[in-house]
Design a protein around this motif. Structure first.
Motif, short mmCIF file in Angstrom:
data_model
loop_
_atom_site.label_atom_id
_atom_site.label_comp_id
_atom_site.label_asym_id
_atom_site.label_seq_id
_atom_site.Cartn_x
_atom_site.Cartn_y
_atom_site.Cartn_z
N GLU A 130 -65.97 -57.64 -21.63
CA GLU A 130 -66.01 -57.30 -23.05
C GLU A 130 -66.28 -55.81 -23.26
O GLU A 130 -65.70 -55.18 -24.15
CB GLU A 130 -67.09 -58.13 -23.75
N ILE A 131 -67.13 -55.24 -22.42
CA ILE A 131 -67.42 -53.80 -22.52
C ILE A 131 -66.15 -52.99 -22.28
O ILE A 131 -65.87 -52.02 -23.01
CB ILE A 131 -68.53 -53.41 -21.51
N ILE A 132 -65.37 -53.36 -21.26
CA ILE A 132 -64.11 -52.66 -20.99
C ILE A 132 -63.21 -52.71 -22.21
O ILE A 132 -62.61 -51.71 -22.61
CB ILE A 132 -63.40 -53.28 -19.77
N GLN A 133 -63.10 -53.89 -22.82
CA GLN A 133 -62.22 -54.06 -23.98
C GLN A 133 -62.69 -53.19 -25.15
O GLN A 133 -61.89 -52.51 -25.80
CB GLN A 133 -62.19 -55.53 -24.41
N ASN A 165 -72.55 -48.12 -14.99
CA ASN A 165 -72.49 -47.53 -13.65
C ASN A 165 -71.54 -48.33 -12.76
O ASN A 165 -70.74 -47.76 -12.00
CB ASN A 165 -73.89 -47.51 -13.03
N TYR A 166 -71.65 -49.65 -12.85
CA TYR A 166 -70.78 -50.53 -12.05
C TYR A 166 -69.32 -50.34 -12.44
O TYR A 166 -68.44 -50.18 -11.56
CB TYR A 166 -71.21 -51.97 -12.27
N LEU A 167 -69.03 -50.32 -13.73
CA LEU A 167 -67.65 -50.20 -14.21
C LEU A 167 -67.07 -48.82 -13.90
O LEU A 167 -65.87 -48.69 -13.64
CB LEU A 167 -67.59 -50.49 -15.71
N GLN A 222 -67.87 -47.01 -11.25
CA GLN A 222 -67.58 -47.02 -9.81
C GLN A 222 -66.23 -47.66 -9.52
O GLN A 222 -65.51 -47.25 -8.61
CB GLN A 222 -68.69 -47.75 -9.06
N LEU A 223 -65.86 -48.66 -10.31
CA LEU A 223 -64.58 -49.35 -10.13
C LEU A 223 -63.43 -48.65 -10.85
O LEU A 223 -62.27 -49.05 -10.71
CB LEU A 223 -64.69 -50.80 -10.63
N GLY A 224 -63.76 -47.61 -11.64
CA GLY A 224 -62.72 -46.84 -12.31
C GLY A 224 -62.28 -47.35 -13.66
O GLY A 224 -61.28 -46.88 -14.21
N TYR A 225 -63.04 -48.30 -14.24
CA TYR A 225 -62.61 -48.88 -15.51
C TYR A 225 -62.97 -48.01 -16.71
O TYR A 225 -62.27 -48.01 -17.72
CB TYR A 225 -63.23 -50.26 -15.71
N ILE A 226 -64.10 -47.29 -16.63
CA ILE A 226 -64.54 -46.43 -17.74
C ILE A 226 -65.11 -45.14 -17.15
O ILE A 226 -65.26 -45.02 -15.92
CB ILE A 226 -65.59 -47.13 -18.62
N LYS A 227 -65.46 -44.19 -18.02
CA LYS A 227 -66.16 -42.99 -17.60
C LYS A 227 -67.49 -42.91 -18.33
O LYS A 227 -67.59 -43.25 -19.51
CB LYS A 227 -65.32 -41.74 -17.91
N ARG A 228 -68.53 -42.48 -17.63
CA ARG A 228 -69.84 -42.30 -18.23
C ARG A 228 -69.98 -40.89 -18.75
O ARG A 228 -69.59 -39.93 -18.11
CB ARG A 228 -70.94 -42.54 -17.18
N VAL A 256 -61.02 -44.33 -19.69
CA VAL A 256 -60.33 -43.48 -18.72
C VAL A 256 -58.91 -43.22 -19.20
O VAL A 256 -58.39 -43.93 -20.06
CB VAL A 256 -60.30 -44.13 -17.32
N ASP A 257 -58.28 -42.21 -18.64
CA ASP A 257 -56.89 -41.90 -18.97
C ASP A 257 -56.00 -42.85 -18.19
O ASP A 257 -55.60 -42.58 -17.07
CB ASP A 257 -56.58 -40.44 -18.63
N ASN A 258 -55.67 -43.98 -18.82
CA ASN A 258 -54.94 -45.04 -18.12
C ASN A 258 -53.47 -44.74 -17.91
O ASN A 258 -52.74 -45.55 -17.35
CB ASN A 258 -55.10 -46.36 -18.87
N ASP A 259 -52.98 -43.61 -18.39
CA ASP A 259 -51.59 -43.25 -18.18
C ASP A 259 -51.37 -42.53 -16.85
O ASP A 259 -50.24 -42.28 -16.46
CB ASP A 259 -51.08 -42.37 -19.33
N ASP A 260 -52.44 -42.14 -16.18
CA ASP A 260 -52.34 -41.43 -14.91
C ASP A 260 -52.13 -42.46 -13.80
O ASP A 260 -53.08 -43.12 -13.36
CB ASP A 260 -53.61 -40.62 -14.68
#
Length: 247
Positions: free
Chosen positions: A7-10, A39-41, A43-49, A57-61
């Motif tokens: 849900e946080i990612i969304q 922090n967990y997300l 590390q997996l590249g889903y968001i930026k802190r 994150v820039d999901n077009d890259d």
């Protein structure tokens, strides 16, 4: 991944920037727990802190996307490649897992690749694969070709199977894309009425983006994804007119 982190990612993808306080209030957990989640997300590249918040994150890259869950995506690409017969002409629309699929197929050397992704074409530059790169308006960040010329090229070229990338899946919306121009390219591919396969890792489940692809789920013939996709979504899709392949 638990439901709260999905849900946080969304939320972050929809709003681009969300504070820790807002996320804590929305999810009903402490700010300490939210920081651990972020922090967990990250590390997996889903968001930026950033200080006190999370940003999308820039999901077009594509190159950056490929680094996230690389091992899983490589396995998905290898499984998808097994669906392609020698001598086929295959359309690769875009996305990081599809880029890995294109590389696997190119190394086989027994198919022709058609793509609207300049990134994919460049990735395969040192192979001996037969590659048809479609024309169109160049999107700098995602390295995709889009627009009326791309649609025209798709209408004129022939292929038997198309692999399509998505940005999100939700039971309320179906498969969705963050980019309306890329979604328009997908519609042109679907209009050919060939074998249309969605290839994606499980991270896209639970996410919603502005444009629904294909109008309905049954516009696609098959979905290839990971076994770690949410059970409720897999059950829902198993009731639809689409073949599921999970690994």
């Amino acid at each position: 991944m638990n439901a709260r982190r999905s849900e946080i990612i969304q939320i972050v993808n929809q709003r681009y920037r969300v504070s820790v306080t807002e996320l804590a209030q929305h999810t009903g957990v402490s700010e300490v727990t939210i920081r651990q989640d972020l922090n967990y997300l990250e590390q997996l590249g889903y968001i930026k802190r950033i200080h006190g918040a999370a940003v999308a994150v820039d999901n077009d890259d594509i190159a950056a996307q490929m680094e996230v869950r690389f091992g899983t995506k490589q396995k998905l690409a290898e499984r998808a490649a097994a669906l392609v017969e020698p001598g086929e002409t295959v359309m690769i629309e875009g996305g990081s897992t599809n880029a890995l699929l294109a590389r696997v197929l190119a190394e086989r050397g027994d198919i022709t690749l058609v793509t609207s992704s300049a990134y994919v074409a460049h990735l395969l530059r040192n192979t001996n694969a037969d590659i048809i790169l479609l024309g169109g308006v160049y999107q700098h960040q995602g390295e995709s070709l889009v627009g009326s010329l791309t649609r025209y090229c798709i209408e004129k070229v022939h292929f038997s199977t198309a692999f399509i990338g998505i940005d999100g899946f939700h039971q309320d919306t179906g498969f969705t894309s963050r980019d309306m121009m890329r979604a328009d390219v997908v519609e042109a591919i679907l209009a050919k009425q060939k074998r249309n396969i969605i290839l994606t890792d499980a991270s896209k489940f639970g996410l919603i983006f502005p444009t629904t692809l294909g109008g309905s789920i049954d516009a696609f013939d098959m979905l290839v994804t990971g076994k770690d996709a949410p059970e409720s979504d897999i059950h829902y899709l198993s009731q639809q007119d689409i073949e599921l392949v999970t690994i």
